[in-house]
Design a protein around this motif. Structure first.
Motif, PDB file in Angstrom:
ATOM      1  N   SER A  71       0.926  -1.202  -0.528  1.00 41.22           N
ATOM      2  CA  SER A  71      -0.036  -0.114   0.336  1.00 41.22           C
ATOM      3  C   SER A  71       0.358   0.970   0.339  1.00 41.22           C
ATOM      4  CB  SER A  71      -0.785  -0.261   1.231  1.00 41.22           C
ATOM      5  OG  SER A  71      -0.153   0.305   2.532  1.00 41.22           O
ATOM      6  N   GLY A  72       2.155   0.857   0.575  1.00 38.43           N
ATOM      7  CA  GLY A  72       2.614   2.206   0.457  1.00 38.43           C
ATOM      8  C   GLY A  72       3.154   2.865  -1.548  1.00 38.43           C
ATOM      9  N   VAL A  73       3.375   1.403  -1.842  1.00 41.79           N
ATOM     10  CA  VAL A  73       3.598   2.310  -3.876  1.00 41.79           C
ATOM     11  C   VAL A  73       2.304   2.138  -3.760  1.00 41.79           C
ATOM     12  CG1 VAL A  73       4.551   0.872  -5.699  1.00 41.79           C
ATOM     13  CG2 VAL A  73       5.744   0.483  -3.345  1.00 41.79           C
ATOM     14  N   THR A  74       0.780   1.795  -4.359  1.00 39.27           N
ATOM     15  CA  THR A  74      -0.091   2.452  -4.603  1.00 39.27           C
ATOM     16  C   THR A  74      -0.474   3.414  -4.292  1.00 39.27           C
ATOM     17  OG1 THR A  74      -0.781   0.139  -2.753  1.00 39.27           O
ATOM     18  CG2 THR A  74      -0.859  -1.201  -5.277  1.00 39.27           C
ATOM     19  N   GLY A  75      -0.136   3.730  -2.758  1.00 37.52           N
ATOM     20  CA  GLY A  75      -1.263   4.429  -2.656  1.00 37.52           C
ATOM     21  C   GLY A  75      -1.149   5.742  -0.869  1.00 37.52           C
ATOM     22  N   GLY A  76       0.693   5.120  -1.302  1.00 35.63           N
ATOM     23  CA  GLY A  76       1.586   5.700  -0.029  1.00 35.63           C
ATOM     24  C   GLY A  76       2.688   6.743  -0.599  1.00 35.63           C
ATOM     25  N   SER A  77       3.074   7.032   0.749  1.00 40.41           N
ATOM     26  CA  SER A  77       4.602   8.116   0.360  1.00 40.41           C
ATOM     27  C   SER A  77       4.884   7.505  -0.951  1.00 40.41           C
ATOM     28  CB  SER A  77       4.997   7.890   1.154  1.00 40.41           C
ATOM     29  OG  SER A  77       5.430   7.768   2.091  1.00 40.41           O
ATOM     30  N   ALA A  78       5.144   5.789  -0.950  1.00 37.51           N
ATOM     31  CA  ALA A  78       6.424   5.014  -2.591  1.00 37.51           C
ATOM     32  C   ALA A  78       5.901   4.639  -3.406  1.00 37.51           C
ATOM     33  CB  ALA A  78       6.851   4.094  -1.273  1.00 37.51           C
ATOM     34  N   ARG A  79       4.940   5.634  -3.805  1.00 37.47           N
ATOM     35  CA  ARG A  79       4.026   5.999  -5.208  1.00 37.47           C
ATOM     36  C   ARG A  79       5.739   5.978  -6.671  1.00 37.47           C
ATOM     37  NH1 ARG A  79      -0.286   8.245  -2.641  1.00 37.47           N
ATOM     38  NH2 ARG A  79       0.609  10.572  -3.553  1.00 37.47           N
ATOM     39  N   ALA A  80       6.411   6.839  -6.090  1.00 38.17           N
ATOM     40  CA  ALA A  80       7.036   7.591  -7.036  1.00 38.17           C
ATOM     41  C   ALA A  80       8.055   5.712  -7.243  1.00 38.17           C
ATOM     42  CB  ALA A  80       7.824   7.988  -6.999  1.00 38.17           C
ATOM     43  N   ALA A  81       7.951   4.555  -6.288  1.00 42.53           N
ATOM     44  CA  ALA A  81       9.109   3.278  -6.625  1.00 42.53           C
ATOM     45  C   ALA A  81       8.586   2.041  -7.493  1.00 42.53           C
ATOM     46  CB  ALA A  81       9.240   2.639  -5.006  1.00 42.53           C
ATOM     47  N   ALA A  82       6.805   2.498  -8.209  1.00 45.62           N
ATOM     48  CA  ALA A  82       6.424   1.668  -8.967  1.00 45.62           C
ATOM     49  C   ALA A  82       7.317   1.757 -10.397  1.00 45.62           C
ATOM     50  CB  ALA A  82       4.869   2.499  -9.252  1.00 45.62           C
ATOM     51  N   ALA A  83       6.974   0.711 -10.591  1.00 48.22           N
ATOM     52  CA  ALA A  83       7.694  -0.184 -12.459  1.00 48.22           C
ATOM     53  C   ALA A  83       7.191  -0.995 -12.508  1.00 48.22           C
ATOM     54  CB  ALA A  83       9.791  -0.639 -11.570  1.00 48.22           C
ATOM     55  N   PRO A  84       7.668  -1.300 -13.685  1.00 51.90           N
ATOM     56  CA  PRO A  84       7.095  -2.237 -14.705  1.00 51.90           C
ATOM     57  C   PRO A  84       7.848  -3.393 -13.932  1.00 51.90           C
ATOM     58  CG  PRO A  84       7.688  -1.236 -16.301  1.00 51.90           C
ATOM     59  CD  PRO A  84       8.196  -0.664 -14.390  1.00 51.90           C
ATOM     60  N   GLY A  85       6.885  -4.955 -14.468  1.00 50.79           N
ATOM     61  CA  GLY A  85       7.171  -6.093 -13.628  1.00 50.79           C
ATOM     62  C   GLY A  85       6.544  -6.874 -12.310  1.00 50.79           C
ATOM     63  N   ASP A  86       7.091  -7.124 -11.652  1.00 41.14           N
ATOM     64  CA  ASP A  86       6.767  -7.855 -10.135  1.00 41.14           C
ATOM     65  C   ASP A  86       6.206  -6.456  -9.478  1.00 41.14           C
ATOM     66  OD1 ASP A  86       6.771 -10.541 -10.805  1.00 41.14           O
ATOM     67  OD2 ASP A  86       9.069 -10.928 -10.045  1.00 41.14           O
ATOM     68  N   PRO A  87       5.187  -6.801  -9.021  1.00 37.28           N
ATOM     69  CA  PRO A  87       4.987  -6.004  -7.737  1.00 37.28           C
ATOM     70  C   PRO A  87       5.870  -5.112  -6.886  1.00 37.28           C
ATOM     71  CG  PRO A  87       3.370  -7.072  -7.503  1.00 37.28           C
ATOM     72  CD  PRO A  87       4.138  -7.779  -8.554  1.00 37.28           C
ATOM     73  N   VAL A  88       5.733  -4.067  -6.981  1.00 41.44           N
ATOM     74  CA  VAL A  88       6.462  -3.353  -5.896  1.00 41.44           C
ATOM     75  C   VAL A  88       6.606  -3.496  -4.919  1.00 41.44           C
ATOM     76  CG1 VAL A  88       8.621  -1.053  -5.632  1.00 41.44           C
ATOM     77  CG2 VAL A  88       7.768  -2.138  -7.800  1.00 41.44           C
ATOM     78  N   HIS A  89       7.140  -3.079  -3.550  1.00 48.96           N
ATOM     79  CA  HIS A  89       6.798  -3.088  -2.652  1.00 48.96           C
ATOM     80  C   HIS A  89       7.617  -2.185  -1.678  1.00 48.96           C
ATOM     81  CE1 HIS A  89       4.824  -6.622  -2.811  1.00 48.96           C
ATOM     82  NE2 HIS A  89       3.970  -6.678  -2.020  1.00 48.96           N
ATOM     83  N   GLY A  90       7.074  -1.101  -0.406  1.00 52.96           N
ATOM     84  CA  GLY A  90       7.986  -0.261  -0.479  1.00 52.96           C
ATOM     85  C   GLY A  90       7.611   0.863   0.540  1.00 52.96           C
ATOM     86  N   VAL A 107      14.708   6.721  -6.636  1.00 54.28           N
ATOM     87  CA  VAL A 107      15.213   6.863  -7.194  1.00 54.28           C
ATOM     88  C   VAL A 107      15.208   4.993  -7.287  1.00 54.28           C
ATOM     89  CG1 VAL A 107      17.585   6.082  -6.438  1.00 54.28           C
ATOM     90  CG2 VAL A 107      17.091   8.246  -5.710  1.00 54.28           C
ATOM     91  N   ALA A 108      14.562   4.349  -6.323  1.00 49.88           N
ATOM     92  CA  ALA A 108      13.813   2.763  -6.381  1.00 49.88           C
ATOM     93  C   ALA A 108      13.626   2.436  -7.493  1.00 49.88           C
ATOM     94  CB  ALA A 108      13.338   2.501  -4.307  1.00 49.88           C
ATOM     95  N   GLY A 109      12.520   3.614  -7.779  1.00 44.84           N
ATOM     96  CA  GLY A 109      11.770   3.538  -8.779  1.00 44.84           C
ATOM     97  C   GLY A 109      12.960   3.031 -10.331  1.00 44.84           C
ATOM     98  N   ARG A 110      14.009   4.490 -10.349  1.00 40.63           N
ATOM     99  CA  ARG A 110      14.210   4.480 -11.683  1.00 40.63           C
ATOM    100  C   ARG A 110      15.634   2.956 -11.096  1.00 40.63           C
ATOM    101  NH1 ARG A 110      15.600  10.371 -11.034  1.00 40.63           N
ATOM    102  NH2 ARG A 110      17.252   9.362  -9.854  1.00 40.63           N
ATOM    103  N   PHE A 111      16.098   2.666  -9.908  1.00 39.15           N
ATOM    104  CA  PHE A 111      16.374   1.340  -9.976  1.00 39.15           C
ATOM    105  C   PHE A 111      15.656   0.229 -11.384  1.00 39.15           C
ATOM    106  CE2 PHE A 111      17.599  -2.162  -7.148  1.00 39.15           C
ATOM    107  CZ  PHE A 111      18.787  -2.985  -8.028  1.00 39.15           C
ATOM    108  N   PHE A 112      14.668   0.203 -10.038  1.00 45.02           N
ATOM    109  CA  PHE A 112      14.702  -1.471 -11.038  1.00 45.02           C
ATOM    110  C   PHE A 112      13.285  -1.196 -11.900  1.00 45.02           C
ATOM    111  CE2 PHE A 112      12.232  -0.949  -6.432  1.00 45.02           C
ATOM    112  CZ  PHE A 112      12.590  -2.379  -5.866  1.00 45.02           C
ATOM    113  N   GLN A 113      13.195  -0.006 -12.678  1.00 46.99           N
ATOM    114  CA  GLN A 113      12.763   0.676 -14.165  1.00 46.99           C
ATOM    115  C   GLN A 113      14.341  -0.603 -14.911  1.00 46.99           C
ATOM    116  OE1 GLN A 113      11.588   4.198 -14.733  1.00 46.99           O
ATOM    117  NE2 GLN A 113       9.995   4.194 -12.942  1.00 46.99           N
ATOM    118  N   GLY A 114      15.635   0.549 -14.137  1.00 46.47           N
ATOM    119  CA  GLY A 114      16.491   0.147 -14.939  1.00 46.47           C
ATOM    120  C   GLY A 114      16.517  -1.832 -15.532  1.00 46.47           C
ATOM    121  N   LEU A 115      16.493  -2.162 -13.803  1.00 45.36           N
ATOM    122  CA  LEU A 115      16.745  -3.554 -13.842  1.00 45.36           C
ATOM    123  C   LEU A 115      15.425  -4.114 -14.865  1.00 45.36           C
ATOM    124  CD1 LEU A 115      16.937  -5.080  -9.616  1.00 45.36           C
ATOM    125  CD2 LEU A 115      18.597  -5.073 -11.710  1.00 45.36           C
ATOM    126  N   HIS A 116      14.520  -3.470 -14.903  1.00 48.90           N
ATOM    127  CA  HIS A 116      14.317  -4.181 -15.907  1.00 48.90           C
ATOM    128  C   HIS A 116      13.850  -4.348 -17.374  1.00 48.90           C
ATOM    129  CE1 HIS A 116       9.798  -5.710 -17.392  1.00 48.90           C
ATOM    130  NE2 HIS A 116       9.366  -4.865 -18.123  1.00 48.90           N
TER     131      HIS A 116
END
Length: 632
Positions: A562-581, A620-629
């Motif tokens: 929920s931190g990524v889907t509706g909380g303050s960590a929304r910027a970490a979202a990336a394609p692929g498996d669900p991001v939690h944080g 930054v985490a979102g860019r990292f996950f996107q880069g991996l993807h």
């Protein structure tokens, strides 16, 4: 490379102990006296006394004995007479020789023979080069041939090297090309330039095969540029450039730099080093110096001065084998981590494999890219990211995640004041929402219901404060400076991370524990199993993995999603498996810091950026996950 202390020639003479026994073998003790005096003179460096006990030209014999020591670069000789046999006017003595070749080399042991005969009624050693060694002939000399092996690499988890080519410059000589006093003059000048002892440089020249190139000093590119003009002005010296894999690839602060050995680093390493040896200046290169450093193959030979024919007398391989250092780092993850931090915001990112604890990437911007490696060993306030460790206590207290918990701008708990920069929309969110948005005042209010005495133990299940063993200095975290949480104020400060210190590495492992359901200690190096004894870190017992409570893990996964889907960590979202944080904002030394702690798939990360923007770490985490993807 650690040097073995050079032995002294003043050790107790084995000959003295055997004298009474051997003298009983003869009616006349003079044959034994001749053997004794010759070997003692040779052993102690009194070559004139030794030469007087031979039938040869005393100057020639004395010079030959002295040359043998120089040609072998010997620290000492020791002899032990084994037996003596007499046939008419001839005597032959058998002796054991032990030669300390010094400069990190082993002992050379061989068996020798001394033929004696009567000259004008006196026993004399029948002189020939074979007195020095049975295989040494007229017109030949001793030499020590040293063949260095290159420095071993540091490898990533796929076996790819984590260093790149760099140019080093080597100053060498061919001994036979040096005439008269040129060798002395050359070594004197080179010593003044580099600080290496003149006598050691000269010994290398004298002990080397005369027709082969002898490397004396290796220079880094910068040092060579400074000294190039002076070096080129020295007669007899040869300068060559060599490509060696010594420049660190990313992460440079983990891999560490490598430089050519200098006079100063030679002292630190504890003994003379051969030209071409390199020294790790930091990171894994320093921690595993003795495993990585180039070893040497040593041979004692004779060289025919006319034909240059070589005869091998003894050969040694190094006592210890060098080996590559195999790490858990992954180049693709490192590339994504480095790319994620591009953009100007100072920060750090640590990525681990959730299912193993393997460290996959460690990236830092220039502000945090120093030898203290704050990504591993830094001590930063955890902020509300520490609330991850409080969920088990919440469940024990039977607090419903859907319970409404006010998130006011200010709240006092046990006399301690807490402030929230703006509350979530609606003003009275659920506990899950407060967790997902990192509401300081809402989380602090739970101190009255959570058992503070159990909170530190709950944190330890996530590795906080647990001693672990890495070859580089690291920090696992601490709660309230390891003091008990005795009141609501201290507990509220812990829940909101104000009296908790953690490193990005420790928080990446926390995220990995939630992702996999088990906390695992970090792993950076898989081979060799131990670092050098001289490393800054002391090995400790590797802690066992800790399986987390199933209900706690289930709740945390829901909270952090929920931190990524509706909380303050929304910027970490990336394609692929669900991001939690989740995110957290803290202050340290009047600098605003922004955390992100979470995971995607089997990759758990912690990001800490220096920014007033609460979402900076998540970005930054979102860019990292996107880069991996994108890389996959």
């Amino acid at each position: 490379m650690r040097g073995r202390a050079r032995r002294t020639a003043a050790a107790a003479l084995a000959l003295v102990a055997t004298a009474p026994m051997l003298s009983a073998c003869f009616e006349e003790p003079s044959a034994h006296e001749a053997v004794r005096d010759f070997l003692i003179g040779w052993q102690t460096g009194d070559y004139a006394a030794a030469a007087r006990r031979t039938d040869g030209d005393q100057k020639v014999v004395s010079r030959a004995l002295e040359d043998a020591k120089l040609q072998l670069d010997a620290a000492s000789f020791r002899f032990n007479v084994k037996s003596m046999r007499r046939a008419a006017d001839e005597v032959e003595a058998d002796f054991d020789a032990e030669v300390d070749l010094g400069e990190n080399n082993p002992l050379w042991e061989y068996e020798g023979k001394l033929p004696l005969h009567l000259v004008d009624g006196q026993w004399r050693v029948r002189w020939s080069p074979s007195v020095l060694h049975p295989q040494l002939r007229e017109g030949e000399r001793f030499a020590v041939k040293v063949t260095p092996e290159g420095r071993q690499p540091i490898l990533d988890r796929n076996g790819d090297p984590l260093q790149e080519k760099a140019v080093l410059h080597v100053a060498s000589v061919v001994p036979s090309n040096l005439k008269g006093g040129e060798a002395d003059e050359l070594c004197e000048k080179l010593s003044k330039m580099t600080g290496f002892p003149q006598d050691r440089l000269l010994s290398r020249i004298r002990s080397a095969p005369p027709n082969l190139q002898v490397p004396l000093v290796t220079f880094s590119r910068t040092k060579f540029r400074q000294l190039q003009g002076q070096l080129e002005a020295i007669p007899g010296i040869t300068l060559s450039a060599q490509d060696q894999a010594v420049a660190p690839a990313s992460p440079t602060q983990i891999v560490g730099t490598v430089t050519a050995v200098t006079a100063e680093s030679e002292q630190q390493l504890g003994g003379p080093q051969r030209a071409g040896d390199t020294v790790g200046r930091g990171g894994l290169q320093r921690a595993y110096q003795e495993h990585l450093t180039g070893s040497t193959d040593t041979r004692v030979i004779t060289v025919d001065l006319k034909t240059l024919k070589v005869t091998e007398l003894k050969k040694w391989r190094p006592d210890r084998a060098t080996s590559p250092v195999r790490t858990t780092l992954d180049r693709s993850h490192q590339k994504a981590a480095d790319g994620a931090l591009l953009g100007g915001t100072p920060g750090m990112l640590v990525a681990v494999q959730a299912s193993t604890g393997d460290i996959l990437a460690v990236s830092s911007t220039e502000q945090y890219n120093d030898q203290d490696r704050p990504a591993l060993a830094g001590r930063f306030p955890a902020g509300t990211a520490f609330s991850i460790m409080t969920v088990e206590g919440m469940l024990r207290a039977k607090i419903d995640p859907k319970q409404k918990v006010a998130c006011p701008a200010d709240r006092s708990v046990g006399g301690a004041a807490f402030h929230q920069e703006g509350g979530p929309a609606g003003g009275s969110p659920t506990l899950q929402t407060s967790f997902a948005t990192g509401c300081v005042t809402a989380l602090a209010s739970l101190a009255r219901r959570i058992n503070g005495s159990e909170l530190a133990a709950d944190a330890a299940k996530f590795g906080i404060g647990v001693p672990w063993s890495l070859p580089l200095k690291s920090f696992s975290g601490s709660v309230n400076s390891r003091k008990p949480l005795k009141n609501d104020a201290a507990t509220a400060k812990a829940i909101t991370g104000q009296n908790v210190r953690v490193s990005p590495l420790s928080m990446a492992l926390v995220a990995g524990a939630v992702a996999s359901g088990t906390w695992r200690p970090p792993v950076l190096v898989t081979e060799p199993k131990t670092a050098d004894p001289t490393t800054d870190t002391k090995p400790t017992k590797v802690p066992d993995p800790v399986k987390l409570d199933d209900k706690t893990v289930e709740t945390l996964r829901a909270f952090m999603r929920s931190g990524v889907t509706g909380g303050s960590a929304r910027a970490a979202a990336a394609p692929g498996d669900p991001v939690h944080g989740i995110t957290a904002s803290v202050m340290q030394n009047r600098k605003p810091l922004s955390w992100f702690v979470g995971w995607q798939g089997d990759v758990a990360v912690a990001v800490l950026t220096q920014s007033p923007d609460a979402a900076a770490g998540a970005t930054v985490a979102g860019r990292f996950f996107q880069g991996l993807h994108a890389g996959l």
